[in-house]
Design a protein around this motif. Structure first.
Motif, mmCIF file in Angstrom:
data_model
loop_
_atom_site.group_PDB
_atom_site.id
_atom_site.type_symbol
_atom_site.label_atom_id
_atom_site.label_comp_id
_atom_site.label_asym_id
_atom_site.label_seq_id
_atom_site.Cartn_x
_atom_site.Cartn_y
_atom_site.Cartn_z
ATOM 1 N N LEU A 195 0.797 -1.223 0.000
ATOM 2 C CA LEU A 195 0.000 0.000 0.000
ATOM 3 C C LEU A 195 0.834 1.280 0.000
ATOM 4 O O LEU A 195 0.477 2.271 -0.648
ATOM 5 C CB LEU A 195 -0.920 0.024 1.223
ATOM 6 C CG LEU A 195 -1.898 -1.134 1.413
ATOM 7 C CD1 LEU A 195 -2.739 -0.889 2.663
ATOM 8 C CD2 LEU A 195 -2.790 -1.308 0.200
ATOM 9 N N PHE A 196 1.950 1.276 0.745
ATOM 10 C CA PHE A 196 2.664 2.531 1.011
ATOM 11 C C PHE A 196 4.172 2.365 0.875
ATOM 12 O O PHE A 196 4.715 1.275 1.079
ATOM 13 C CB PHE A 196 2.377 3.002 2.455
ATOM 14 C CG PHE A 196 0.927 3.059 2.818
ATOM 15 C CD1 PHE A 196 0.136 4.110 2.404
ATOM 16 C CD2 PHE A 196 0.357 2.052 3.597
ATOM 17 C CE1 PHE A 196 -1.214 4.165 2.748
ATOM 18 C CE2 PHE A 196 -0.973 2.100 3.953
ATOM 19 C CZ PHE A 196 -1.768 3.159 3.524
ATOM 20 N N ASP A 197 4.837 3.466 0.566
ATOM 21 C CA ASP A 197 6.290 3.509 0.687
ATOM 22 C C ASP A 197 6.644 3.664 2.167
ATOM 23 O O ASP A 197 5.800 3.990 3.009
ATOM 24 C CB ASP A 197 6.859 4.694 -0.110
ATOM 25 C CG ASP A 197 6.731 4.481 -1.609
ATOM 26 O OD1 ASP A 197 6.828 3.318 -2.049
ATOM 27 O OD2 ASP A 197 6.533 5.482 -2.329
ATOM 28 N N VAL A 198 7.904 3.465 2.494
ATOM 29 C CA VAL A 198 8.362 3.580 3.879
ATOM 30 C C VAL A 198 8.086 4.987 4.415
ATOM 31 O O VAL A 198 8.339 5.987 3.732
ATOM 32 C CB VAL A 198 9.871 3.266 3.971
ATOM 33 C CG1 VAL A 198 10.375 3.484 5.398
ATOM 34 C CG2 VAL A 198 10.138 1.834 3.524
ATOM 35 N N ASP A 199 7.517 5.044 5.624
ATOM 36 C CA ASP A 199 7.233 6.306 6.322
ATOM 37 C C ASP A 199 6.265 7.204 5.564
ATOM 38 O O ASP A 199 6.258 8.429 5.764
ATOM 39 C CB ASP A 199 8.528 7.084 6.604
ATOM 40 C CG ASP A 199 9.410 6.391 7.621
ATOM 41 O OD1 ASP A 199 8.867 5.667 8.475
ATOM 42 O OD2 ASP A 199 10.638 6.560 7.552
ATOM 43 N N SER A 200 5.442 6.612 4.726
ATOM 44 C CA SER A 200 4.488 7.397 3.937
ATOM 45 C C SER A 200 3.072 6.875 4.165
ATOM 46 O O SER A 200 2.862 5.687 4.413
ATOM 47 C CB SER A 200 4.833 7.306 2.451
ATOM 48 O OG SER A 200 3.828 7.920 1.668
ATOM 49 N N SER A 201 2.109 7.776 4.054
ATOM 50 C CA SER A 201 0.697 7.387 4.103
ATOM 51 C C SER A 201 0.004 7.619 2.764
ATOM 52 O O SER A 201 -1.210 7.461 2.663
ATOM 53 C CB SER A 201 -0.027 8.170 5.203
ATOM 54 O OG SER A 201 0.023 9.567 4.944
ATOM 55 N N ALA A 202 0.781 7.990 1.748
ATOM 56 C CA ALA A 202 0.228 8.175 0.403
ATOM 57 C C ALA A 202 0.157 6.805 -0.284
ATOM 58 O O ALA A 202 1.139 6.057 -0.315
ATOM 59 C CB ALA A 202 1.100 9.123 -0.405
ATOM 60 N N LEU A 203 -0.987 6.475 -0.831
ATOM 61 C CA LEU A 203 -1.160 5.176 -1.466
ATOM 62 C C LEU A 203 -0.308 5.063 -2.724
ATOM 63 O O LEU A 203 -0.266 5.977 -3.554
ATOM 64 C CB LEU A 203 -2.630 4.956 -1.823
ATOM 65 C CG LEU A 203 -3.586 4.764 -0.650
ATOM 66 C CD1 LEU A 203 -5.026 4.773 -1.137
ATOM 67 C CD2 LEU A 203 -3.289 3.461 0.086
ATOM 68 N N ARG A 204 0.382 3.948 -2.861
ATOM 69 C CA ARG A 204 1.128 3.663 -4.082
ATOM 70 C C ARG A 204 0.133 3.323 -5.186
ATOM 71 O O ARG A 204 -0.977 2.852 -4.933
ATOM 72 C CB ARG A 204 2.078 2.502 -3.846
ATOM 73 C CG ARG A 204 3.051 2.721 -2.708
ATOM 74 C CD ARG A 204 3.865 1.480 -2.418
ATOM 75 N NE ARG A 204 4.717 1.115 -3.551
ATOM 76 C CZ ARG A 204 5.418 -0.003 -3.609
ATOM 77 N NH1 ARG A 204 5.336 -0.893 -2.625
ATOM 78 N NH2 ARG A 204 6.183 -0.261 -4.642
ATOM 79 N N THR A 243 0.466 8.005 14.940
ATOM 80 C CA THR A 243 0.060 8.974 13.924
ATOM 81 C C THR A 243 0.103 8.366 12.528
ATOM 82 O O THR A 243 -0.841 8.522 11.733
ATOM 83 C CB THR A 243 0.974 10.208 13.983
ATOM 84 O OG1 THR A 243 0.841 10.831 15.261
ATOM 85 C CG2 THR A 243 0.598 11.209 12.903
ATOM 86 N N LEU A 244 1.187 7.667 12.209
ATOM 87 C CA LEU A 244 1.328 7.069 10.888
ATOM 88 C C LEU A 244 0.236 6.027 10.638
ATOM 89 O O LEU A 244 -0.342 5.980 9.544
ATOM 90 C CB LEU A 244 2.706 6.419 10.747
ATOM 91 C CG LEU A 244 2.993 5.726 9.406
ATOM 92 C CD1 LEU A 244 2.956 6.744 8.268
ATOM 93 C CD2 LEU A 244 4.343 5.016 9.454
ATOM 94 N N SER A 245 -0.069 5.218 11.629
ATOM 95 C CA SER A 245 -1.086 4.177 11.437
ATOM 96 C C SER A 245 -2.460 4.780 11.171
ATOM 97 O O SER A 245 -3.221 4.282 10.334
ATOM 98 C CB SER A 245 -1.135 3.240 12.655
ATOM 99 O OG SER A 245 -1.557 3.919 13.818
ATOM 100 N N LEU A 246 -2.778 5.880 11.852
ATOM 101 C CA LEU A 246 -4.057 6.539 11.618
ATOM 102 C C LEU A 246 -4.085 7.189 10.234
ATOM 103 O O LEU A 246 -5.102 7.116 9.521
ATOM 104 C CB LEU A 246 -4.325 7.586 12.701
ATOM 105 C CG LEU A 246 -5.632 8.372 12.558
ATOM 106 C CD1 LEU A 246 -6.829 7.440 12.529
ATOM 107 C CD2 LEU A 246 -5.761 9.405 13.672
ATOM 108 N N GLN A 247 -2.993 7.815 9.842
ATOM 109 C CA GLN A 247 -2.942 8.435 8.512
ATOM 110 C C GLN A 247 -3.115 7.389 7.411
ATOM 111 O O GLN A 247 -3.794 7.625 6.405
ATOM 112 C CB GLN A 247 -1.618 9.175 8.353
ATOM 113 C CG GLN A 247 -1.493 10.424 9.209
ATOM 114 C CD GLN A 247 -0.103 11.040 9.155
ATOM 115 O OE1 GLN A 247 0.882 10.371 8.793
ATOM 116 N NE2 GLN A 247 -0.007 12.319 9.508
#
Length: 300
Positions: A195-204, A243-247
């Motif tokens: 779903l995501f790159d490392v440390d990112s919440s933007a969908l791949r 925070t990251l998990s919620l994002q």
């Protein structure tokens, strides 16, 4: 003595044709229970076993026979059930579904064997912190977790512990054929690496197909509400992981809402950070398994 099996990260695909077909099952005493999700209602993996004292026949020593639908034939030597032993216990995992509190009974234990023994039930979201529900007695082992469960919680684990009484048979302790969630929701697990790159919440870009496939399955089911739950491994601070998990859960929710059939559904988001690991954070494979987004879809 502990018996532990490896827990695989279950993929998102679930056969909703079978999942949405209620099935009536018969227990060893001739009683019947209707399970709304059919065969998906049953426990999927053995997490741990503590062998109790007393004699246990060889045919009743294998923990994995507690998984899936009940299959006791009436012959105590048929190998279809696990004898816990006096004061013994077994921890079971629900992987493609989740135990939830609904009106009336929520869990059904198919207890078989030459006599009916009592047990104690505990439930857990993460396999670490356990909530004691109470005793299971009598031939009809259905349990209501209301009053013990946390509102809105979905439980992954159950623990059955023999009550330590009546252990003088060749099948010491309670005899468990199967365990099923009556109060149950569908659980879809998505790998965060997809779903995501490392440390990112933007969908791949490749994540969209994964999420849309799950959305199609949910749309085909009679679902009342959805909770999207983000999880991380233990790398980084507690606050950062929360925070990251919620994002990440919020990003998946936004994509689910792009599906017309889900647009009017109630879709909540939750960030659990590193609080609910499903594998050890001491290995690369374990940390990978813990980085995930779960979608809990509650049927009508």
């Amino acid at each position: 003595m502990k018996f532990v099996t490896a827990i695989a990260l279950f993929c998102a695909s679930v056969s909703l044709a079978s999942a949405q077909s209620p099935i009536t099952y018969t227990d060893a005493a001739g009683g019947e229970v209707i399970l709304p999700l059919g065969d998906l209602s049953f426990a999927d993996a053995v997490v741990a076993r503590t062998i109790g004292s007393g004699r246990i026949a060889a045919s009743a020593e294998t923990p994995d026979v507690t998984l899936g639908a009940p299959d006791y034939s009436g012959d105590v030597d048929d190998g279809s059930f696990l004898s816990l032993g006096c004061d013994g216990s077994v921890d079971l995992l629900f992987a493609d579904n989740a135990l939830i509190d609904v009106p009336g009974p929520d869990l059904y234990v198919f207890e078989v064997g030459p006599r009916v023994e009592g047990m104690f039930l505990a439930i857990s979201e993460d396999g670490q912190e356990w909530t004691e529900v109470g005793a299971i007695t009598g031939g009809r082992a259905e349990v209501d977790i209301a009053g013990r469960s946390t509102p809105g919680a979905s439980y992954r684990y159950v623990r059955l512990t023999d009550d330590g009484e009546g252990c003088g048979t060749n099948f010491a302790g309670a005899d468990v054929d199967a365990v099923a969630a009556i109060g149950t929701a569908l659980r879809f697990t998505l790998d965060a690496a997809v779903l995501f790159d490392v440390d990112s919440s933007a969908l791949r870009p490749e994540a969209l197909a994964e999420i849309n496939a799950v959305a199609s399955q949910i749309a085909a089911a009679n679902v009342a509400s959805i909770n999207v739950i983000g999880h991380t491994d233990s790398t980084g601070s507690d606050a950062y992981n929360m925070t990251l998990s919620l994002q990440r859960a919020t990003s998946v929710r936004a994509q689910l809402l792009q599906t017309t059939a889900l647009a009017n559904l109630s879709i909540a988001t939750t960030g659990r950070g590193e609080l609910e690991p499903i594998a050890s954070n001491e290995t690369d494979a374990g940390r990978q398994a813990n980085r995930r987004v779960e979608i809990i879809a509650v049927p009508n």
